[in-house]
Design a protein around this motif. Structure first.
Motif, PDB file in Angstrom:
ATOM      1  N   PHE A  91       0.809  -1.221   0.000  1.00 40.42           N
ATOM      2  CA  PHE A  91       0.000   0.000   0.000  1.00 40.42           C
ATOM      3  C   PHE A  91       0.845   1.277   0.000  1.00 40.42           C
ATOM      4  CE2 PHE A  91      -2.833  -3.307   1.503  1.00 40.42           C
ATOM      5  CZ  PHE A  91      -3.916  -3.111   0.666  1.00 40.42           C
ATOM      6  N   GLY A  92       2.156   1.099  -0.273  1.00 35.77           N
ATOM      7  CA  GLY A  92       3.024   2.263  -0.452  1.00 35.77           C
ATOM      8  C   GLY A  92       3.057   3.179   0.741  1.00 35.77           C
ATOM      9  N   MET A  93       2.996   2.628   1.916  1.00 36.35           N
ATOM     10  CA  MET A  93       2.880   3.466   3.111  1.00 36.35           C
ATOM     11  C   MET A  93       4.189   4.157   3.468  1.00 36.35           C
ATOM     12  SD  MET A  93       0.373   0.972   5.289  1.00 36.35           S
ATOM     13  CE  MET A  93       0.238   2.070   6.693  1.00 36.35           C
ATOM     14  N   ASP A  94       5.309   3.715   2.866  1.00 36.01           N
ATOM     15  CA  ASP A  94       6.588   4.374   3.116  1.00 36.01           C
ATOM     16  C   ASP A  94       6.924   5.404   2.042  1.00 36.01           C
ATOM     17  OD1 ASP A  94       7.118   2.871   5.419  1.00 36.01           O
ATOM     18  OD2 ASP A  94       7.870   1.206   4.215  1.00 36.01           O
ATOM     19  N   VAL A  95       6.214   5.344   0.895  1.00 31.06           N
ATOM     20  CA  VAL A  95       6.568   6.238  -0.213  1.00 31.06           C
ATOM     21  C   VAL A  95       5.441   7.196  -0.577  1.00 31.06           C
ATOM     22  CG1 VAL A  95       8.223   4.616  -1.182  1.00 31.06           C
ATOM     23  CG2 VAL A  95       5.839   4.523  -1.921  1.00 31.06           C
ATOM     24  N   ALA A  96       4.225   6.820  -0.290  1.00 29.90           N
ATOM     25  CA  ALA A  96       3.098   7.680  -0.681  1.00 29.90           C
ATOM     26  C   ALA A  96       2.922   8.783   0.355  1.00 29.90           C
ATOM     27  CB  ALA A  96       1.827   6.844  -0.812  1.00 29.90           C
ATOM     28  N   GLN A  97       3.839   9.760   0.327  1.00 30.22           N
ATOM     29  CA  GLN A  97       3.793  10.837   1.303  1.00 30.22           C
ATOM     30  C   GLN A  97       2.617  11.767   1.009  1.00 30.22           C
ATOM     31  OE1 GLN A  97       5.891  10.923   3.926  1.00 30.22           O
ATOM     32  NE2 GLN A  97       6.652   8.971   3.136  1.00 30.22           N
ATOM     33  N   ALA A  98       2.068  12.314   2.086  1.00 30.10           N
ATOM     34  CA  ALA A  98       0.986  13.277   1.893  1.00 30.10           C
ATOM     35  C   ALA A  98       1.552  14.554   1.289  1.00 30.10           C
ATOM     36  CB  ALA A  98       0.325  13.580   3.231  1.00 30.10           C
ATOM     37  N   PRO A  99       0.849  15.164   0.364  1.00 29.53           N
ATOM     38  CA  PRO A  99       1.343  16.408  -0.237  1.00 29.53           C
ATOM     39  C   PRO A  99       1.207  17.574   0.739  1.00 29.53           C
ATOM     40  CG  PRO A  99      -0.879  15.968  -0.991  1.00 29.53           C
ATOM     41  CD  PRO A  99      -0.471  14.780  -0.164  1.00 29.53           C
ATOM     42  N   GLN A 100       1.911  18.634   0.418  1.00 27.40           N
ATOM     43  CA  GLN A 100       1.678  19.875   1.145  1.00 27.40           C
ATOM     44  C   GLN A 100       0.338  20.441   0.663  1.00 27.40           C
ATOM     45  OE1 GLN A 100       5.026  22.384   0.259  1.00 27.40           O
ATOM     46  NE2 GLN A 100       6.535  20.881   0.977  1.00 27.40           N
ATOM     47  N   TYR A 101      -0.499  20.828   1.600  1.00 31.09           N
ATOM     48  CA  TYR A 101      -1.813  21.304   1.186  1.00 31.09           C
ATOM     49  C   TYR A 101      -2.311  22.381   2.147  1.00 31.09           C
ATOM     50  CZ  TYR A 101      -3.605  18.221   4.886  1.00 31.09           C
ATOM     51  OH  TYR A 101      -3.861  17.629   6.092  1.00 31.09           O
ATOM     52  N   ARG A 102      -3.235  23.198   1.602  1.00 30.95           N
ATOM     53  CA  ARG A 102      -3.929  24.204   2.389  1.00 30.95           C
ATOM     54  C   ARG A 102      -5.417  24.035   2.150  1.00 30.95           C
ATOM     55  NH1 ARG A 102      -0.516  27.519  -0.331  1.00 30.95           N
ATOM     56  NH2 ARG A 102      -2.300  28.574  -1.299  1.00 30.95           N
ATOM     57  N   LEU A 103      -6.194  24.243   3.189  1.00 28.19           N
ATOM     58  CA  LEU A 103      -7.643  24.126   3.106  1.00 28.19           C
ATOM     59  C   LEU A 103      -8.288  25.454   3.461  1.00 28.19           C
ATOM     60  CD1 LEU A 103      -8.126  20.728   4.997  1.00 28.19           C
ATOM     61  CD2 LEU A 103      -8.228  21.082   2.515  1.00 28.19           C
ATOM     62  N   ALA A 104      -9.327  25.764   2.736  1.00 28.66           N
ATOM     63  CA  ALA A 104     -10.130  26.948   3.046  1.00 28.66           C
ATOM     64  C   ALA A 104     -11.594  26.585   2.859  1.00 28.66           C
ATOM     65  CB  ALA A 104      -9.750  28.114   2.137  1.00 28.66           C
TER      66      ALA A 104
END
Length: 555
Positions: free
Chosen positions: A434-447
Motif C-alpha cells: 500500500f506504499g505506506m513508506d513512499v506515498a507521502q501526503a502532499p503539502q496542502y492548504r484548506l479553506a
C-alpha cells in the motif's frame, strides 16, 4: 401472473399422532450408517465418477468406518456393472463391510443386478417402487392394488433368485419411493406385503427404508410419519427401520435426527450431503453432531481435510467454505473480539477439561485441524488469520473487502516462499503493497467558504511536481476532484473508513479508502498519519498508485 402465486400450493397434511413420543426422546447411540455416495451421490454429479474415482471413494468410505456402502446401480450402466464386478473379482470388499446395490421393481433389472453380484460374500439388495398418489395417478397409471402387487411380486423374485445363490449372505431392503408423500396407511400396506413375502426374523432382519424422496414437510411432520410407521408395521422386531432424507427444504439433518428419535435404526446419506437437487443427508453433519454430545458415532473423521480432498476430487465439486465441521472457514473467526475470546479460553483451559470454548463447538484437533489456523497465518489459512494478526499486533481493523484483496497478495507471497508468515512479515508486506513508506501526503492548504472546501496542494508524482486545486463538500472530496483534474483520470471514492491506533502523543489515524479509477479498476488504499485528513489523502494516493491504468498513464 397470479395475484398470489402461493395460492397454487397447499399445506402438507400432517399425521394425526396426538400421543407422539419422539419430542421427549434423546439420541443415546449411533444408528447403522449406510453411505450412498457411490450411487445416489454419484448419479447426481455433472460428470459421474469413473472407475478410478469410484475405487478411491470406496476406499475412503471403508477407511472412515462405514460397514454398509451402497456401491451402485448395476443395471443402470456398464460402468456401474463393471465396478461391482471389480470389487468382487479383485476381493476389494473387507470382511466387515457389506456392499449394497439398488434396483427398480422390474424383472430384467433385478436379474441383471443379481448377475452383477455373482460370487459376492454378502450383499444388501435394495428394491424400490413408487407409491405416492401423484406417481400412482399421473406417472404409472396404477391402482393401489396394482402397486401392492408390483412390490409383492418383485419381492418374491428377489427371494427366488437369492435362493439359487446360497453361498452369498443376502439382506433384502425395500423402499416405498416417495414415502414422504405417501399416505402412511398405504405405505404400511405395501411394506407389510413385502415383508410377508420375505418373512424376516429377529435373527435375520430385512431393511425397510423410508425416504424423503422430495422434502415437502417440516421435519417434525416426517418424524410423526416415522413414529406412526414404527408403531404399526407388522414384524417390526424383524425390521431394521431406515430413513433416507433429502434436503429440498434445507432441513435434511433435522429430519434425520428427529427420525432417529421417532424409532429409526439406520441412516442413509452422503459425505457432506452430495446428491440430487439440494442433496442427500449429510452423514458427517449428523455423526459429528452426536460426537459433540458425547456419543461416539463409530465413524472416523479425524482427518477431515483429507476426506474433503478425496470427496472434492471424486465428485469434482467443491465443499462450501462454511459447510458445518469441514468447511475451510468454520474454525476461523473474522471478528477480532471472537479471536480474542478464543485465545483467552485456550489460555485458561486445563488438560482434561470438558470442551467449553467460545465459538468452537468441537475441538479442531479432533478433526485433524490445528489451533494455529484460528490465529496464525500459513498456506492453509485465509483472510481471517491475516486480519487478526494485523489487528492484534498493529491495531489495524481491515474492512472485509480489503481483507479479501490483501489475502490474495499474501497468498502469492506464500506460494513463492512456502513458509509460515509472522505478524511482522505480514506488516512488511502490507506497508510495501500500500506504499505506506513512499506515498507521502502532499503539502496542502484548506479553506472553507459557504460550506464548500477549497484545497490547494503540491504533489510529487512520478518524479514531477504537480500543483493541485479542487473544490468539494469536504477535504477528501476536494482532493479527489483536484487529483482527477491533474492526472486527467476519473477517480471516485466508493467506500471510506477510519480508526485510531495507539494512544496519546503516539496516536495515529488510519484511513481505508476504496477508490474506482478510470471506471475500470476498484482498489483499496491505506494511509496512516497523526492527522486524519493527511491519513485520508495518503490512502487515496495509495489506492490510485495501485491502479494499473493510472500508473501507466502517469508514467
Amino acid at each position: 401472473m397470479l395475484q398470489n402465486p402461493a395460492s397454487k400450493y397447499r399445506p402438507f397434511v400432517p399425521v394425526r399422532l396426538t400421543d407422539r413420543t419422539w419430542p421427549d426422546a434423546t439420541i443415546t447411540k449411533p444408528p447403522v450408517w449406510c453411505s450412498v455416495d457411490l450411487r445416489d451421490g454419484n448419479q447426481a454429479l455433472i460428470e459421474p465418477m469413473d472407475i478410478e474415482r469410484k475405487i478411491r471413494m470406496f476406499e475412503q468410505l471403508v477407511k472412515i468406518g462405514f460397514k454398509e456402502i451402497e456401491v451402485g446401480f448395476p443395471s443402470a450402466s456398464q460402468i456401474e456393472f463393471d465396478f461391482m464386478r471389480k470389487l468382487i473379482e479383485e476381493k476389494r470388499i473387507p470382511d466387515d463391510v457389506t456392499v449394497q446395490v439398488l434396483t427398480q421393481a422390474r424383472e430384467h433389472l433385478i436379474r441383471r443386478t443379481f448377475e452383477a453380484l455373482e460370487g459376492v460374500p454378502r450383499a444388501i439388495v435394495h428394491l424400490y417402487n413408487a407409491t405416492a398418489p401423484v406417481m400412482r395417478r399421473v406417472v404409472l397409471g396404477m391402482s393401489e392394488d396394482e402397486i401392492v402387487e408390483l412390490a409383492r411380486s418383485n419381492a418374491q423374485l428377489f427371494k427366488d433368485i437369492a435362493a439359487d445363490h446360497p453361498h452369498t449372505d443376502w439382506t433384502f431392503e425395500y423402499s416405498p419411493e416417495m414415502y414422504s408423500d405417501t399416505e402412511v396407511e398405504f405405505s404400511k400396506r405395501v411394506i407389510d406385503a413385502v415383508t410377508d413375502v420375505w418373512q424376516p426374523t429377529p435373527q435375520k432382519k430385512c431393511i425397510i427404508n423410508l425416504p424423503t424422496t422430495v422434502e415437502h414437510s417440516s421435519p417434525n411432520i416426517f418424524a410423526d410419519m416415522v413414529e406412526w410407521t414404527h408403531r404399526h408395521l407388522n414384524r417390526r422386531d424383524s425390521i431394521v427401520l431406515s430413513v433416507h432424507p433429502h434436503n429440498d427444504r434445507g432441513t435434511g439433518t433435522a429430519t434425520a435426527e428427529m427420525a432417529l428419535l421417532a424409532g429409526a435404526d439406520r441412516l442413509e446419506g452422503c459425505l457432506f450431503g452430495n446428491g440430487e437437487r439440494t442433496g442427500n443427508l449429510d452423514v458427517v453433519n449428523v455423526a459429528l453432531n452426536m460426537y459433540i454430545q458425547g456419543i461416539n458415532p463409530g465413524l472416523d473423521f479425524s482427518d477431515i481435510d483429507g476426506i474433503r480432498a478425496t470427496v472434492e476430487y471424486c465428485n469434482q465439486l467443491p465443499v462450501h467454505p462454511r459447510h458445518p465441521y469441514v468447511g475451510e472457514l468454520v474454525y476461523t473467526s473474522f471478528s477480532g473480539s471472537h479471536q480474542d475470546a478464543i485465545k483467552k479460553a485456550f489460555s485458561a483451559r486445563q488438560e482434561g477439561d470438558i470442551w467449553d470454548m467460545p465459538y468452537l463447538p468441537i475441538d479442531p484437533k479432533d478433526l485433524g485441524r490445528s489451533y494455529e489456523a484460528v490465529i496464525r497465518v500459513n498456506s492453509q489459512s485465509g483472510k481471517g488469520g491475516i486480519s487478526y494478526l494485523l489487528e492484534a499486533e498493529y491495531g489495524l481493523q481491515l474492512p472485509r473487502r480489503l481483507q479479501i484483496e490483501f489475502s490474495q497478495v499474501v497468498q502469492r507471497e506464500m506460494d513463492a516462499l512456502g513458509t509460515e508468515f509472522t505478524a511482522n512479515h505480514l506488516w512488511q508486506i502490507f506497508r510495501k503493497e500500500f506504499g505506506m513508506d513512499v506515498a507521502q501526503a502532499p503539502q496542502y492548504r484548506l479553506a472553507e467558504e459557504n460550506g464548500e472546501v477549497t484545497l490547494n496542494a503540491k504533489l510529487h508524482w512520478d518524479g514531477q511536481e504537480r500543483v493541485l486545486e479542487g473544490k468539494g463538500t469536504g477535504p477528501i472530496d476536494a482532493f479527489v476532484q483536484a487529483l482527477s483534474q491533474s492526472l486527467d483520470r476519473s477517480v471516485r471514492v466508493m467506500n471510506y473508513s477510519e480508526h485510531a491506533v495507539g494512544e496519546g502523543a503516539n496516536a495515529q489515524a488510519v484511513a481505508y479508502v476504496e477508490v474506482r479509477v478510470d471506471d475500470s479498476h476498484t482498489v483499496f488504499g491505506v494511509g496512516m498519519d497523526a492527522n486524519i485528513v493527511s491519513a485520508s489523502i495518503r490512502a487515496i494516493l495509495s489506492g490510485v498508485r495501485r491502479a494499473p491504468a493510472v500508473q501507466t498513464a502517469a508514467a
